[in-house]
Design a protein around this motif. Structure first.
Motif, PDB file in Angstrom:
ATOM      1  N   THR A 209       0.867  -1.176   0.000  1.00 11.44           N
ATOM      2  CA  THR A 209       0.000   0.000   0.000  1.00 11.44           C
ATOM      3  C   THR A 209       0.904   1.226   0.000  1.00 11.44           C
ATOM      4  O   THR A 209       1.977   1.223   0.640  1.00 11.44           O
ATOM      5  CB  THR A 209      -0.938   0.036   1.219  1.00 11.44           C
ATOM      6  OG1 THR A 209      -1.717   1.238   1.194  1.00 11.44           O
ATOM      7  CG2 THR A 209      -0.170  -0.018   2.528  1.00 11.44           C
ATOM      8  N   TYR A 210       0.522   2.259  -0.713  1.00 15.30           N
ATOM      9  CA  TYR A 210       1.378   3.428  -0.843  1.00 15.30           C
ATOM     10  C   TYR A 210       1.262   4.392   0.338  1.00 15.30           C
ATOM     11  O   TYR A 210       2.141   5.224   0.549  1.00 15.30           O
ATOM     12  CB  TYR A 210       1.049   4.192  -2.129  1.00 15.30           C
ATOM     13  CG  TYR A 210       1.505   3.494  -3.391  1.00 15.30           C
ATOM     14  CD1 TYR A 210       2.855   3.336  -3.672  1.00 15.30           C
ATOM     15  CD2 TYR A 210       0.578   3.001  -4.312  1.00 15.30           C
ATOM     16  CE1 TYR A 210       3.278   2.711  -4.836  1.00 15.30           C
ATOM     17  CE2 TYR A 210       0.991   2.375  -5.479  1.00 15.30           C
ATOM     18  CZ  TYR A 210       2.337   2.233  -5.741  1.00 15.30           C
ATOM     19  OH  TYR A 210       2.755   1.607  -6.896  1.00 15.30           O
ATOM     20  N   HIS A 212       0.969   5.100   4.349  1.00 13.76           N
ATOM     21  CA  HIS A 212       1.200   4.572   5.688  1.00 13.76           C
ATOM     22  C   HIS A 212       1.038   5.722   6.674  1.00 13.76           C
ATOM     23  O   HIS A 212       1.872   6.629   6.722  1.00 13.76           O
ATOM     24  CB  HIS A 212       2.608   3.973   5.803  1.00 13.76           C
ATOM     25  CG  HIS A 212       2.819   2.769   4.937  1.00 13.76           C
ATOM     26  ND1 HIS A 212       2.771   1.480   5.417  1.00 13.76           N
ATOM     27  CD2 HIS A 212       3.080   2.661   3.603  1.00 13.76           C
ATOM     28  CE1 HIS A 212       3.001   0.628   4.428  1.00 13.76           C
ATOM     29  NE2 HIS A 212       3.188   1.316   3.318  1.00 13.76           N
ATOM     30  N   ASP A 213      -0.066   5.700   7.430  1.00 13.01           N
ATOM     31  CA  ASP A 213      -0.364   6.773   8.389  1.00 13.01           C
ATOM     32  C   ASP A 213      -0.334   8.133   7.710  1.00 13.01           C
ATOM     33  O   ASP A 213       0.195   9.110   8.250  1.00 13.01           O
ATOM     34  CB  ASP A 213       0.637   6.741   9.550  1.00 13.01           C
ATOM     35  CG  ASP A 213       0.561   5.437  10.353  1.00 13.01           C
ATOM     36  OD1 ASP A 213      -0.567   4.936  10.526  1.00 13.01           O
ATOM     37  OD2 ASP A 213       1.613   4.944  10.787  1.00 13.01           O
ATOM     38  N   LYS A 215       1.308   9.031   5.135  1.00 16.34           N
ATOM     39  CA  LYS A 215       2.572   9.336   4.461  1.00 16.34           C
ATOM     40  C   LYS A 215       2.725   8.460   3.229  1.00 16.34           C
ATOM     41  O   LYS A 215       2.416   7.267   3.262  1.00 16.34           O
ATOM     42  CB  LYS A 215       3.741   9.085   5.420  1.00 16.34           C
ATOM     43  CG  LYS A 215       5.112   9.345   4.818  1.00 16.34           C
ATOM     44  CD  LYS A 215       6.223   8.999   5.803  1.00 16.34           C
ATOM     45  CE  LYS A 215       7.605   9.189   5.171  1.00 16.34           C
ATOM     46  NZ  LYS A 215       8.698   8.806   6.097  1.00 16.34           N
ATOM     47  N   VAL A 217       4.711   6.198   0.928  1.00 14.53           N
ATOM     48  CA  VAL A 217       5.900   5.354   1.049  1.00 14.53           C
ATOM     49  C   VAL A 217       6.014   4.500  -0.206  1.00 14.53           C
ATOM     50  O   VAL A 217       5.119   3.718  -0.523  1.00 14.53           O
ATOM     51  CB  VAL A 217       5.827   4.448   2.293  1.00 14.53           C
ATOM     52  CG1 VAL A 217       7.048   3.529   2.357  1.00 14.53           C
ATOM     53  CG2 VAL A 217       5.721   5.284   3.560  1.00 14.53           C
ATOM     54  N   SER A 220       8.706   0.567   0.630  1.00 13.91           N
ATOM     55  CA  SER A 220       8.321  -0.400   1.652  1.00 13.91           C
ATOM     56  C   SER A 220       8.910  -1.770   1.318  1.00 13.91           C
ATOM     57  O   SER A 220       9.306  -2.029   0.173  1.00 13.91           O
ATOM     58  CB  SER A 220       6.798  -0.517   1.719  1.00 13.91           C
ATOM     59  OG  SER A 220       6.290  -1.030   0.493  1.00 13.91           O
ATOM     60  N   GLN A 407      12.087   7.367  -2.817  1.00 13.27           N
ATOM     61  CA  GLN A 407      11.481   7.811  -1.561  1.00 13.27           C
ATOM     62  C   GLN A 407      11.992   9.191  -1.160  1.00 13.27           C
ATOM     63  O   GLN A 407      11.216  10.055  -0.737  1.00 13.27           O
ATOM     64  CB  GLN A 407      11.770   6.800  -0.446  1.00 13.27           C
ATOM     65  CG  GLN A 407      11.129   7.148   0.885  1.00 13.27           C
ATOM     66  CD  GLN A 407       9.610   7.116   0.815  1.00 13.27           C
ATOM     67  OE1 GLN A 407       9.027   6.294   0.114  1.00 13.27           O
ATOM     68  NE2 GLN A 407       8.961   8.026   1.539  1.00 13.27           N
TER      69      GLN A 407
END
Length: 419
Positions: A209-210, A212-213, A215, A217, A220, A407
């Motif tokens: 999944t791109y 994360h909270d 943000k 990412v 990963s 990133q």
């Protein structure tokens, strides 16, 4: 998709008496006489999608003689379209409507440029909720899902039959099948374009999944694993990167076995294939098909245009989202019918009888995934992540090196350090 079906669908869309009439010329004549003209800027360069859209406009305009006219105007490709819309903001000459990806909508909302569609769509309850929910921002609907495609598995039935290989249903089975046939043929049979779309299939089905909270990412562990799979496939001789043209344009330049590609390319694959082409839902798990990337745009209505043009625009959105128009559009283009009732329309039933493989497209739409709907995603997708994927596949960097670099670029972009 057979050419006869496409032609009949296009003719039915416009009710034209002669296939020699050009829809573009008909629209020009219709709009010259109309009291209100609502422009629709789009990114269809040509082919069945552009013809189908123009013929939808012809039919709509015939129904609204003396009231209003819709004029589709191609702006080139999708990136050309978004660039020209940004320029139109500055110049103050926005069209009434345009095609837009989810990330485009997020960008335009930052400028408070769009009208919400809540309460204005007659067939909203009939539309695929998966696509509808993707164009809701802060609880409001800002786009009508229109030309939507999903990834499917294309395969060479003749080749699989020759080697006694079943159509793979799982990721592991897919790799094993590609390896077995490639070893027997002496060359790679899984063909792919080293881009973000191909990568997304492996990424999503390896649990990626791109976000994360909140943000973004792109490096990963799941992302690295997905890119390593493609890179290793090339090294091991079962995966072949297509770096020039579309996959179907390369048929005849080697032994083709599989590809994971957009359903919008179905008719192009059929025309190019000199073998028995099959399509199937994407290899996933023993429990369900794999998740495929949703691609394609939505129709939006801009706020800063004449209210009469807006009224015509909403009428057009209701027309093109009806089950009949969606059935015809799907049969002519290979896009997923976004109105769930379209499958019951006679034209789509006839199309399914003539082209039973199209049921795969409809089934795959239940197992699909979206990329992030953030304003910066277009630049991330093409210029950062897409570049990283290409570099890794071509051996210019390891998957981890390429994604770590990407990133850092993503973080710099989102923080305003780079543009």
């Amino acid at each position: 998709m057979k050419k006869a079906t496409v032609l009949l669908a296009l003719l039915a869309l416009a009710g034209l008496a002669s296939a020699q009439q050009k829809a573009e010329d008909v629209i020009k004549a219709q709009c010259e006489k109309a009291p209100v003209v609502a422009e629709l800027w789009h990114g269809f360069r040509g082919g069945a999608p552009r013809a189908a859209l123009e013929n939808l406009a012809v039919e709509f305009n015939k129904m609204n003689v003396g009231k209003g006219c819709v004029r589709p105007i191609s702006q080139g490709g999708y990136r050309d379209l978004s660039t020209k819309i940004k320029a139109a903001f500055a110049a103050g000459n926005l069209p009434a409507m345009a095609q837009a990806f989810e990330n485009n909508i997020a960008l335009y909302l930052e400028a408070d440029a769009l009208l919400p569609l809540d309460g204005r769509l007659e067939y909203l309850g009939d539309l695929n909720p998966f696509f509808v929910n993707a164009v809701k921002f802060n609880g409001k609907l800002y786009g009508l899902p229109f030309n939507k495609s999903v990834q499917v598995l294309y395969f060479n039935r003749d080749l699989l039959s020759k080697h006694g290989v079943d159509v793979p249903g799982t990721l592991d089975g897919f790799i094993a099948a590609a390896k077995k046939i490639s070893e027997a043929e002496g060359e790679p049979v899984y063909w792919f374009r080293p881009d973000t779309s191909t990568y997304a299939y492996w990424f999503f089905n390896m649990g990626g999944t791109y976000l994360h909270d909140g943000k973004v990412v792109v490096n990963s562990p799941e992302g690295v694993k997905a890119l390593e799979t493609l890179v290793q496939g090339v090294k091991d001789g079962w995966a072949k990167p297509i770096t020039s043209g579309y996959i179907n344009q390369n048929f005849g330049k080697g032994v083709y076995g599989f590809s994971t590609d957009s359903s919008a390319g179905y008719s192009y694959y059929l025309r190019a294939a000199k073998f028995d082409l099959g399509i199937a839902t994407l290899p996933g798990t023993a429990e369900h098909p794999g998740y495929g990337l949703v691609q394609g745009t939505n129709l939006i209505v801009f706020k800063d245009v004449d209210v009469k043009q807006q009224a015509v625009a909403f009428q057009f959105l209701n027309f093109v989202s009806g089950s009949k128009a969606q059935a015809l559009f799907a049969a002519a283009t290979g896009y997923v019918p976004i109105n769930l009732k379209a499958v019951d329309e006679p034209v789509l039933q006839d199309h399914l009888m003539e082209n039973p493989d199209f049921q795969v497209v409809i089934d795959q739409a239940n197992y699909a995934a979206f990329e992030p709907a953030i304003p910066e995603w277009e630049q991330i997708r093409f210029d950062i992540l897409g570049q990283a994927i290409t570099e890794a596949v071509l051996g210019k960097a390891t998957p981890k090196e390429a994604l770590d670099k990407a990133q850092k670029q993503v973080e710099d972009l989102l923080s305003g350090k780079i543009r």
